[in-house]
Design a protein around this motif. Sequence first.
Motif, PDB file in Angstrom:
ATOM      1  N   GLY A  39     -38.494 -11.534  36.193  1.00  0.00           N
ATOM      2  CA  GLY A  39     -39.527 -11.666  34.966  1.00  0.00           C
ATOM      3  C   GLY A  39     -39.763 -13.101  34.842  1.00  0.00           C
ATOM      4  O   GLY A  39     -40.874 -13.465  34.576  1.00  0.00           O
ATOM      5  N   ALA A  40     -38.777 -13.992  34.887  1.00  0.00           N
ATOM      6  CA  ALA A  40     -38.814 -15.473  34.628  1.00  0.00           C
ATOM      7  C   ALA A  40     -39.289 -16.057  35.882  1.00  0.00           C
ATOM      8  O   ALA A  40     -40.231 -16.915  35.877  1.00  0.00           O
ATOM      9  N   ALA A  41     -39.301 -15.559  36.921  1.00  0.00           N
ATOM     10  CA  ALA A  41     -39.825 -16.066  38.325  1.00  0.00           C
ATOM     11  C   ALA A  41     -41.324 -15.709  38.437  1.00  0.00           C
ATOM     12  O   ALA A  41     -42.156 -16.618  38.458  1.00  0.00           O
ATOM     13  N   LEU A  42     -41.730 -14.569  37.766  1.00  0.00           N
ATOM     14  CA  LEU A  42     -43.189 -14.239  37.698  1.00  0.00           C
ATOM     15  C   LEU A  42     -43.816 -15.080  36.605  1.00  0.00           C
ATOM     16  O   LEU A  42     -45.181 -15.458  36.742  1.00  0.00           O
ATOM     17  N   LEU A  43     -43.117 -15.549  35.398  1.00  0.00           N
ATOM     18  CA  LEU A  43     -43.603 -16.309  34.391  1.00  0.00           C
ATOM     19  C   LEU A  43     -43.910 -17.681  35.026  1.00  0.00           C
ATOM     20  O   LEU A  43     -44.866 -18.508  34.575  1.00  0.00           O
ATOM     21  N   VAL A  44     -42.927 -18.175  35.711  1.00  0.00           N
ATOM     22  CA  VAL A  44     -43.088 -19.422  36.466  1.00  0.00           C
ATOM     23  C   VAL A  44     -44.451 -19.477  37.404  1.00  0.00           C
ATOM     24  O   VAL A  44     -45.078 -20.474  37.261  1.00  0.00           O
ATOM     25  N   SER A  45     -44.507 -18.282  37.914  1.00  0.00           N
ATOM     26  CA  SER A  45     -45.717 -18.357  38.827  1.00  0.00           C
ATOM     27  C   SER A  45     -47.092 -18.418  38.248  1.00  0.00           C
ATOM     28  O   SER A  45     -47.904 -19.117  38.521  1.00  0.00           O
ATOM     29  N   ALA A  46     -46.963 -17.644  37.167  1.00  0.00           N
ATOM     30  CA  ALA A  46     -48.140 -17.702  36.200  1.00  0.00           C
ATOM     31  C   ALA A  46     -48.436 -19.083  35.659  1.00  0.00           C
ATOM     32  O   ALA A  46     -49.760 -19.389  35.560  1.00  0.00           O
ATOM     33  N   ILE A  47     -47.357 -19.653  35.071  1.00  0.00           N
ATOM     34  CA  ILE A  47     -47.844 -21.092  34.488  1.00  0.00           C
ATOM     35  C   ILE A  47     -48.019 -21.993  35.432  1.00  0.00           C
ATOM     36  O   ILE A  47     -48.828 -22.964  35.133  1.00  0.00           O
ATOM     37  N   ARG A  48     -47.208 -21.924  36.674  1.00  0.00           N
ATOM     38  CA  ARG A  48     -47.964 -23.031  37.687  1.00  0.00           C
ATOM     39  C   ARG A  48     -49.366 -22.811  38.113  1.00  0.00           C
ATOM     40  O   ARG A  48     -50.064 -23.860  38.252  1.00  0.00           O
ATOM     41  N   ALA A  49     -49.734 -21.464  38.330  1.00  0.00           N
ATOM     42  CA  ALA A  49     -51.048 -21.282  38.499  1.00  0.00           C
ATOM     43  C   ALA A  49     -51.996 -21.827  37.329  1.00  0.00           C
ATOM     44  O   ALA A  49     -53.084 -22.289  37.615  1.00  0.00           O
ATOM     45  N   SER A  50     -51.664 -21.684  36.213  1.00  0.00           N
ATOM     46  CA  SER A  50     -52.378 -22.317  35.158  1.00  0.00           C
ATOM     47  C   SER A  50     -52.628 -23.551  34.928  1.00  0.00           C
ATOM     48  O   SER A  50     -53.429 -24.383  34.764  1.00  0.00           O
ATOM     49  N   MET A  51     -51.385 -24.377  35.096  1.00  0.00           N
ATOM     50  CA  MET A  51     -51.358 -25.801  35.199  1.00  0.00           C
ATOM     51  C   MET A  51     -52.108 -26.200  36.267  1.00  0.00           C
ATOM     52  O   MET A  51     -52.929 -27.311  36.355  1.00  0.00           O
ATOM     53  N   TYR A  52     -52.118 -25.764  37.670  1.00  0.00           N
ATOM     54  CA  TYR A  52     -52.973 -26.180  38.522  1.00  0.00           C
ATOM     55  C   TYR A  52     -54.326 -26.228  38.398  1.00  0.00           C
ATOM     56  O   TYR A  52     -55.267 -26.730  38.313  1.00  0.00           O
TER      57      TYR A  52
END
Length: 332
Positions: free
Chosen positions: A151-164
């Motif tokens: 769950g945390a890994a997927l949230l990190v992936s989402a926030i990373r894509a958003s920041m980029y």
Amino acid sequence: IERGEPVATNCDADDPAAAGLGFVSCLVVPVVGTHGAAMGALELHATQPKAFDARAVEMLQLLGTLVAGTIERARLKEEVREKRRIDSDLLVARQVMEDLIPRTIPPLHGFDVAGVNEASFEVGGDYYEFIPLPDDRWGLVIADVVGKGIGAALLVSAIRASMYALVGRELATRAVMRRANRFFHDSVEEGKYVTLFYAVLDVPSRRMIYVNAGHQPPIVLRANGEVEELRSGGVPLGMFESPRYFEGIAALDVGDLFVLYTDGIVESSDAREDEYGRERLVTTLEACRTEPAEDICDRVMDDVRTFSFGSQDDRTLLVLKAIEEGAPAPVS
């Protein structure tokens, strides 16, 4: 059940409900597991008085042993299935996080840079990033998503894509944080949030504009020994729908040390549950500030490991050391 012993009794006196159905005798035998813990009980009723002798007690105890074994085997199979599921989720989470954490750190002219990430057994949501921008500028991100595992890994992936996506639009730092917060707030379940520090570093001038969204405040250890914390910003992303974020400005001079970290560093605890803390981190940095950035990372992480006891959170550390123009980065 509490005593773990069979009981033969008179239903009239001890079980009025059974007596109302015409039963006179009652035998209760506990179901005891292999470790001696009572798991339940088997109960027999009879319409004759004193219907259960020692042979009946022995037979019911044997049946109880078989029942206990069946229950324990079923529980063990379920535990094995659950462990396999958890192990599978953790493996996926580790693979996701390994793909998100930079394998190499870009060379920044005038800086010696190093970073390290140590995942806990459960795999948390630590993440850092260097995002290239025009005009020799870099976006620096360090974040910690609440939660563990896939769950945390997927949230990190989402926030990373958003920041980029947001950083690529050349928005002001506070605007990036407002929009990232809206995305996170609208996309995840209530109670989930992320602490995040975002800075735009102008490499030639060594000047940066930053916003700290509830993250552990990065430390600037000045060449003259002064210590500064970069706190300007606001609340963690995802907590509120439309919070305000404020920008801060910091400049680095030759000899200054800029250190970003997650709570797994300062909140690591020893056997007495005392935390490593910011003061010890600063003391460790002061003791090794003349060393290359990579060695500084190693020294800090070694000290945290030595201090810590038991299971701990993810640990992430970034070190940027301002060096003379044209000077090669020190080799550790």
